[in-house]
Design a protein around this motif. Structure first.
Motif, PDB file in Angstrom:
ATOM      1  N   ARG A 102      54.984  16.653   6.144  1.00 42.88           N
ATOM      2  CA  ARG A 102      56.286  17.273   5.870  1.00 42.88           C
ATOM      3  C   ARG A 102      56.160  18.114   4.606  1.00 42.88           C
ATOM      4  O   ARG A 102      55.582  17.654   3.611  1.00 42.88           O
ATOM      5  N   ILE A 103      56.653  19.334   4.634  1.00 39.90           N
ATOM      6  CA  ILE A 103      56.624  20.186   3.445  1.00 39.90           C
ATOM      7  C   ILE A 103      58.028  20.304   2.878  1.00 39.90           C
ATOM      8  O   ILE A 103      59.017  20.271   3.607  1.00 39.90           O
ATOM      9  N   VAL A 104      58.099  20.437   1.564  1.00 40.91           N
ATOM     10  CA  VAL A 104      59.368  20.571   0.855  1.00 40.91           C
ATOM     11  C   VAL A 104      59.383  21.915   0.148  1.00 40.91           C
ATOM     12  O   VAL A 104      58.476  22.231  -0.629  1.00 40.91           O
ATOM     13  N   LEU A 105      60.398  22.714   0.447  1.00 45.55           N
ATOM     14  CA  LEU A 105      60.610  23.986  -0.224  1.00 45.55           C
ATOM     15  C   LEU A 105      61.713  23.807  -1.257  1.00 45.55           C
ATOM     16  O   LEU A 105      62.657  23.047  -1.032  1.00 45.55           O
ATOM     17  N   SER A 106      61.622  24.509  -2.355  1.00 46.14           N
ATOM     18  CA  SER A 106      62.668  24.422  -3.363  1.00 46.14           C
ATOM     19  C   SER A 106      62.961  25.799  -3.926  1.00 46.14           C
ATOM     20  O   SER A 106      62.068  26.489  -4.408  1.00 46.14           O
ATOM     21  N   ASP A 107      64.232  26.190  -3.840  1.00 39.43           N
ATOM     22  CA  ASP A 107      64.687  27.445  -4.430  1.00 39.43           C
ATOM     23  C   ASP A 107      65.467  27.184  -5.713  1.00 39.43           C
ATOM     24  O   ASP A 107      66.160  28.055  -6.206  1.00 39.43           O
ATOM     25  N   ARG A 108      65.367  25.965  -6.242  1.00 38.11           N
ATOM     26  CA  ARG A 108      66.106  25.606  -7.450  1.00 38.11           C
ATOM     27  C   ARG A 108      65.397  26.132  -8.688  1.00 38.11           C
ATOM     28  O   ARG A 108      64.177  26.106  -8.789  1.00 38.11           O
ATOM     29  N   ASP A 168      57.574  14.128  16.849  1.00 36.22           N
ATOM     30  CA  ASP A 168      58.174  15.453  16.957  1.00 36.22           C
ATOM     31  C   ASP A 168      59.605  15.470  16.441  1.00 36.22           C
ATOM     32  O   ASP A 168      60.148  16.537  16.132  1.00 36.22           O
ATOM     33  N   ASP A 169      60.241  14.308  16.359  1.00 33.05           N
ATOM     34  CA  ASP A 169      61.624  14.230  15.881  1.00 33.05           C
ATOM     35  C   ASP A 169      61.718  13.793  14.429  1.00 33.05           C
ATOM     36  O   ASP A 169      62.817  13.547  13.921  1.00 33.05           O
ATOM     37  N   ALA A 170      60.577  13.701  13.768  1.00 33.30           N
ATOM     38  CA  ALA A 170      60.579  13.394  12.332  1.00 33.30           C
ATOM     39  C   ALA A 170      60.734  14.701  11.544  1.00 33.30           C
ATOM     40  O   ALA A 170      60.354  15.781  12.006  1.00 33.30           O
ATOM     41  N   VAL A 171      61.294  14.601  10.338  1.00 33.43           N
ATOM     42  CA  VAL A 171      61.500  15.796   9.520  1.00 33.43           C
ATOM     43  C   VAL A 171      60.151  16.413   9.156  1.00 33.43           C
ATOM     44  O   VAL A 171      59.252  15.719   8.665  1.00 33.43           O
ATOM     45  N   ALA A 172      60.020  17.707   9.427  1.00 30.66           N
ATOM     46  CA  ALA A 172      58.793  18.430   9.096  1.00 30.66           C
ATOM     47  C   ALA A 172      58.992  19.380   7.922  1.00 30.66           C
ATOM     48  O   ALA A 172      58.020  19.778   7.272  1.00 30.66           O
ATOM     49  N   LEU A 208      64.710  19.978   8.779  1.00 27.99           N
ATOM     50  CA  LEU A 208      64.370  20.377  10.140  1.00 27.99           C
ATOM     51  C   LEU A 208      63.252  19.480  10.664  1.00 27.99           C
ATOM     52  O   LEU A 208      62.228  19.308   9.998  1.00 27.99           O
ATOM     53  N   THR A 209      63.466  18.928  11.844  1.00 28.30           N
ATOM     54  CA  THR A 209      62.391  18.184  12.483  1.00 28.30           C
ATOM     55  C   THR A 209      61.343  19.163  12.990  1.00 28.30           C
ATOM     56  O   THR A 209      61.568  20.372  13.047  1.00 28.30           O
ATOM     57  N   ARG A 210      60.212  18.627  13.376  1.00 32.83           N
ATOM     58  CA  ARG A 210      59.157  19.492  13.909  1.00 32.83           C
ATOM     59  C   ARG A 210      59.643  20.206  15.169  1.00 32.83           C
ATOM     60  O   ARG A 210      59.422  21.410  15.344  1.00 32.83           O
ATOM     61  N   ALA A 211      60.343  19.473  16.033  1.00 31.91           N
ATOM     62  CA  ALA A 211      60.848  20.086  17.261  1.00 31.91           C
ATOM     63  C   ALA A 211      61.902  21.142  16.959  1.00 31.91           C
ATOM     64  O   ALA A 211      61.909  22.225  17.562  1.00 31.91           O
ATOM     65  N   ALA A 212      62.805  20.856  16.006  1.00 35.05           N
ATOM     66  CA  ALA A 212      63.856  21.817  15.669  1.00 35.05           C
ATOM     67  C   ALA A 212      63.260  23.065  15.021  1.00 35.05           C
ATOM     68  O   ALA A 212      63.698  24.191  15.301  1.00 35.05           O
ATOM     69  N   LEU A 213      62.261  22.877  14.170  1.00 35.74           N
ATOM     70  CA  LEU A 213      61.617  24.027  13.550  1.00 35.74           C
ATOM     71  C   LEU A 213      60.943  24.891  14.609  1.00 35.74           C
ATOM     72  O   LEU A 213      61.037  26.128  14.570  1.00 35.74           O
ATOM     73  N   ARG A 214      60.300  24.263  15.560  1.00 36.65           N
ATOM     74  CA  ARG A 214      59.647  25.020  16.635  1.00 36.65           C
ATOM     75  C   ARG A 214      60.677  25.805  17.443  1.00 36.65           C
ATOM     76  O   ARG A 214      60.456  26.968  17.791  1.00 36.65           O
TER      77      ARG A 214
END
Length: 994
Positions: free
Chosen positions: A334-340, A102-106, A119-125
């Motif tokens: 883990r998903i990666v978003l990119s606005d570049r 839950d503390d790994a980057v999601a 954002l970790t999974r917990a932080a995203l939640r």
């Protein structure tokens, strides 16, 4: 979510695909032989209820109710899945999962400036919980509709998941879409809440006429506007509705978190839109359960996403791929978003390397750009974590499989095809099957996908219509504004009884692999511009006297390799195609659709060819227009219609010949009138009527500039674009040319706009033809500048040779000194004009004048500035760009013709070629002053080679602006360019003069 591993030897450990675990479970429960992929797929469609029931339970989703009824019918159109199951989309994506830290980057969100947010999974939640509570405080509840207009960032994901958590249906769009395009989609949604990320645009202030005000006028159900950006700008001035910052709303919320209700399986989750190529964009509603099951089936079984994977699929929020990637959170990866922005072939590959991406999703176009640029990702970056590449959005070519294997690595290249209509894929990858060059690996599990002929019979080894013959959960549960389901039925179920018809042409092999062959809906592609015929028909239905119509491409009769838009019209009894009716058709299409929708040829015909099953045959009509024999006349219910089309075409050709002959007879009467009439018809077509405006006859802003330029060159009259636009008709242009001074007597510096006399003046340098018209629209929009002038001079020496850039610049320095003897000045130019502007600024600085702003608009470095490698890349990119019509205003056909027969090119084109030679022979010197470079976004990697400019101008600042090299200052883009330009001028105004 157990990690299944198998060891090949003492050194290599591979994860066993999750599909193997699922197959073993199904085989044990059914006592069937499911050992081969083909057997598993066959069982999944023959017993689709058992398949979906097993998957629901194996996936271990959070749900309540009863799954006893898996599907309540066998009809592809009406069957409903899991009517007694209730669940929540956000809960299933964000809940703690076994085996997932839950503390790994999601989620990682990469911004345009290269910075990243993790954002970790917990932080995203926690963030989604807070945002959902804030939305609830703003009045959002289950069943509401929320629109989010924002880029691909973490804040957008949080907002969308917050709306879904509350049970609202969410629709997403990009902020750079125009208000007309946005309203064409969002008006169907009828949202109650509008969430926007204003970015750096001034179009979201709520001022009369801006994008936000236009949207609110067209979205009367909106109760509140929430803004995501957290800068210091004031809230939008929305008089009709309340406006708040979402962060402020969250901070001001007291009490417990909002409840996340579990809702029926088919409760609305996303409102999505088709591209509109087959008609107005269709607003379709996708349900919670169908979306979740389809996405997790694809992610876990076909793509094998699991905890430890890092998934990047390059997309915008306006494409269903974005929603599909979002659901991968439910697989624990883990998903990666990119606005570049894609600034070069390296952009995505550097993200892959820097973030340890294991699965990359991209498009054939991007892969092709990388290949064409000679870029080899495996040599330039560390791709050791990458295990698969996905491609969607278009057909992958055979050679692209070879390139990926060679330049990226020996890994699966999985082509995917489906679409927004099913918010997923019909054909896609498979973790246990080999990748065959040029082919898609497998059918989707649970989907009885096939190619069929016109009678609905399955085809193997032949191209047919893509259909699905059994119900599946991710069909849209409804269309908006379709109370009786008629539009949904017509879109997918009318063409082939008992099947979903997707609108693609596909060929399946006996092993289940497939190859796409494009759309089957008759979309037109006229010189690179895609036109939906139904858009034309929608306009024609409003024109009295037109009973029926058929739009198609016709091989251009005089331009080899080109096509033009032809329109066949069936008129009401007693109506004839008069000049007034033809004008009405063209004007209506121009005003209600676009200039691209205006036909070059309109033919009145007694009937349209129709097959025995009632379908119109565009192919038969096009054979006639192209002068080819019509194949299989016996398939037509009305073969006499072919003779009617041929007679109408012959009559139109006779009329065009008569008009041309009449114009030739009048040539000696009035040189100005005859010449301009000829140029007018060459631009708009042989029968173009001068009584209507240039735009209403289908003329574009670029064509208007070209027409005015040709008038100046042929007649030697200094006609300005502004004068033509004051009365953009044929008589108006004749009058403007008659009143205009001779070109030799025209002033060298022409005032384009008044500006602020207290600020330094701006001088725009002429283009390759010596014209300044291209700057006139921009000059009207700029702020923070002094008076704006256009600079012109003689391009030719007395002996007819083209003058070098240094001489042209010296003329401009003298003219600037005449107009403004002292004080700081500003200089700018586009393309060739930018090269001259750069040299002008250097000479001004050498003479002691202060140049506090030098603007270069997509100015390509001359060949002598480039290293040998840069020159090779630039030449390759220049050739490749000819294959992309949107990136050039000259086609490959034209270039080849010029090289074979240089004298056959139009006079203005010959002048441009001469100018290109002058430009490439010029060696720009070093310039120490500030330079602002406006780079057109729509370009191929290697197009600009900014390193060459930075070697000579170390104080170069680059601003990305919309458009391509040839249309960056065109009507479609000039407003945004002016905004960026004005911001740069504001910065210059704050700097002390150097």
């Amino acid at each position: 979510m157990s990690e299944l591993l198998r060891r090949d030897d003492d050194r290599v450990v591979h994860r066993v695909p999750q599909l193997a675990q699922f197959r073993a479970r199904c085989a044990a429960r059914t006592q069937r032989d499911l050992t081969t992929p083909q057997n598993l797929h066959r069982w999944s469609v023959e017993h689709f209820r058992d398949f979906w029931d097993e998957f629901l339970r194996w996936a271990d989703l959070a749900w309540e109710g009863s799954a006893e009824t898996v599907c309540d019918g066998d009809d592809v159109e009406t069957a409903r899945f899991f009517p007694d199951v209730r669940l929540n989309y956000a809960e299933n994506l964000l809940r703690p999962l076994p085996g997932v830290d839950d503390d790994a980057v999601a989620l990682t969100s990469v911004h345009d400036d290269g910075s990243a947010e993790h954002l970790t999974r917990a932080a995203l939640r926690r963030r989604v919980t807070a945002a959902a509570t804030g939305l609830a405080a703003a009045g959002v509840c289950a069943g509401d509709r929320v629109v989010v207009i924002a880029p691909n960032t973490a804040a957008t994901v949080v907002t969308v998941l917050a709306g879904a958590a509350l049970g609202a249906a969410v629709s997403t769009a990009m902020p750079d879409m125009g208000p007309t395009a946005l309203l064409g989609r969002l008006a169907q949604v009828e949202p109650v809440v509008l969430v926007v990320d204003r970015g750096g645009s001034g179009e979201w202030a709520g001022a009369p006429g801006d994008t936000l005000a236009t949207l609110l006028d067209g979205l009367p159900a909106v109760r509140v506007v929430l803004v995501l950006d957290d800068d210091d700008r004031p809230l939008p001035a929305t008089a009709k509705v309340s406006a708040y910052r979402l962060d402020t709303t969250i901070e001001g919320t007291d009490g417990p978190p909002a409840e996340w209700p579990r809702l029926p399986f088919d409760a609305p989750l996303f409102v999505m839109f088709t591209s509109g190529t087959t008609g107005a964009p269709k607003a379709m509603v996708h349900g919670i359960g169908g979306t979740l099951l389809e996405h997790l089936k694809e992610h876990r079984l076909h793509l094998d996403l699991a905890p430890g994977d890092v998934y990047l699929h390059h997309s915008t929020t306006a494409w269903m791929v974005w929603n599909r990637q979002l659901s991968a959170l439910g697989a624990g990866c883990r998903i990666v978003l990119s606005d570049r922005a894609l600034t070069g072939p390296e952009t995505l590959w550097e993200l892959v390397a820097g973030l340890g991406v294991t699965v990359l999703g991209t498009s054939p176009a991007y892969l092709q750009l990388c290949q064409d640029a000679g870029y080899r990702p495996r040599d330039a970056t560390d791709l050791s974590a990458l295990r698969a590449v996905l491609s969607s959005g278009a057909v992958l070519h055979d050679w692209q499989f070879d390139w990926v294997a060679d330049a990226v690595g020996e890994m699966p290249l999985q082509s995917i095809s489906g679409g927004t209509d099913i918010i997923g894929a019909f054909v896609l990858g498979h973790p246990e099957l080999p990748v065959r060059r040029g082919r898609i690996q497998a059918r989707g599990l649970g989907m009885d996908v096939a190619a069929v002929d016109a009678q609905g019979r399955e085809l193997v080894g032949e191209v047919g219509e893509l259909v699905c013959r059994n119900p599946f959960p991710s069909r849209p549960v409804a269309f908006r504004r379709d109370p009786d389901g008629a539009r949904r039925h017509a879109a997918y179920f009318a063409a082939n009884r008992g099947m979903w018809t997707h609108g693609d042409l596909i060929e399946f092999d006996s092993d289940g692999s497939s190859r796409l062959h494009g759309r089957s809906d008759g979309v037109l592609n006229v010189d690179g511009v895609r036109i939906g015929p139904t858009e034309i028909y929608a306009v024609l239905r409003q024109i009295a006297g037109v009973r029926d119509a058929m739009a198609m491409e016709q091989r251009h009769p005089t331009v080899p390799g080109a096509t033009r838009l032809a329109l066949l019209v069936v008129l009401e009894d007693g109506v004839r195609l008069s000049a007034d009716l033809a004008r009405s058709i063209r004007v209506s299409l121009r005003r209600q659709a676009s200039a691209a929708h205006v036909p070059s040829l309109i033919l009145p015909v007694p009937d349209l060819p129709v097959t025995f099953n009632g379908k119109k045959s565009e192919r038969a009509a096009r054979y006639v227009l192209d002068g080819e024999p019509v194949a299989n006349l016996t398939a037509l219910r009305n073969p006499d219609s072919i003779d009617g089309i041929a007679r109408a075409l012959a009559a139109a050709e006779r009329e065009a010949a008569q008009v041309a002959a009449a114009a030739a007879d009048d040539a000696g009467v009035d040189d100005v009138t005859a010449t301009i009439g000829r140029l007018w018809r060459e631009t708009l077509g042989p029968t173009a009527d001068g009584g209507h405006t240039f735009a209403d006859l289908g003329g574009t802003s670029r064509q208007a500039m070209t027409l005015v330029r040709q008038v100046r060159q042929v007649l030697g009259r200094d006609v300005g674009l502004e004068a033509f636009l004051a009365d953009p008709t044929l008589p108006g242009l004749i009058a403007a040319a008659t009143a205009a001074p001779r070109a030799d007597d025209a002033p060298r510096a022409v005032r384009l706009a008044a500006g602020d006399p207290a600020l330094p003046p701006m001088f725009f340098v002429h283009d390759a033809w010596g014209d300044i018209d291209v700057y006139w629209p921009l000059a009207q929009l700029l702020t923070g500048t002094g008076p704006l002038f256009g600079l012109r001079t003689d391009l030719h020496a007395p002996d007819g040779a083209r003058r070098p850039i240094g001489e042209l610049a010296a003329d401009h320095v003298a003219e600037i000194a005449r107009v403004v003897p002292t004080g700081p000045v500003r200089v700018a130019g586009h393309s060739f004009g930018g090269l001259v502007a750069y040299e002008t600024a250097r000479q001004l600085a050498a003479a002691g004048r202060t140049v506090d702003f030098l603007g270069l608009v997509d100015v390509l470095p001359p060949g002598v500035m480039l290293t040998a490698t840069e020159r090779l890349v630039h030449e390759l990119v220049d050739r490749v760009s000819l294959l992309f019509p949107s990136m050039r205003n000259v086609s490959l056909r034209d270039v080849l013709a010029e090289r074979l027969r240089p004298a056959s090119a139009p006079a203005d084109r010959q002048l441009f070629v001469q100018t290109t030679t002058v430009a490439n022979d010029h060696a720009p010197g070093r310039y120490a002053g500030p330079v602002t470079y406006f780079r057109a976004r729509r370009s191929l990697p290697g197009h600009h080679i900014l390193a060459a400019w930075r070697r000579q101008a170390p104080r170069l600042t680059v601003l990305n602006v919309p458009g391509a090299h040839h249309d960056v200052l065109g009507q479609e883009h000039v407003t945004e360019v002016a905004e960026k330009w004005s911001e740069a001028l504001a910065d210059a105004n704050r700097q002390p003069n150097e």
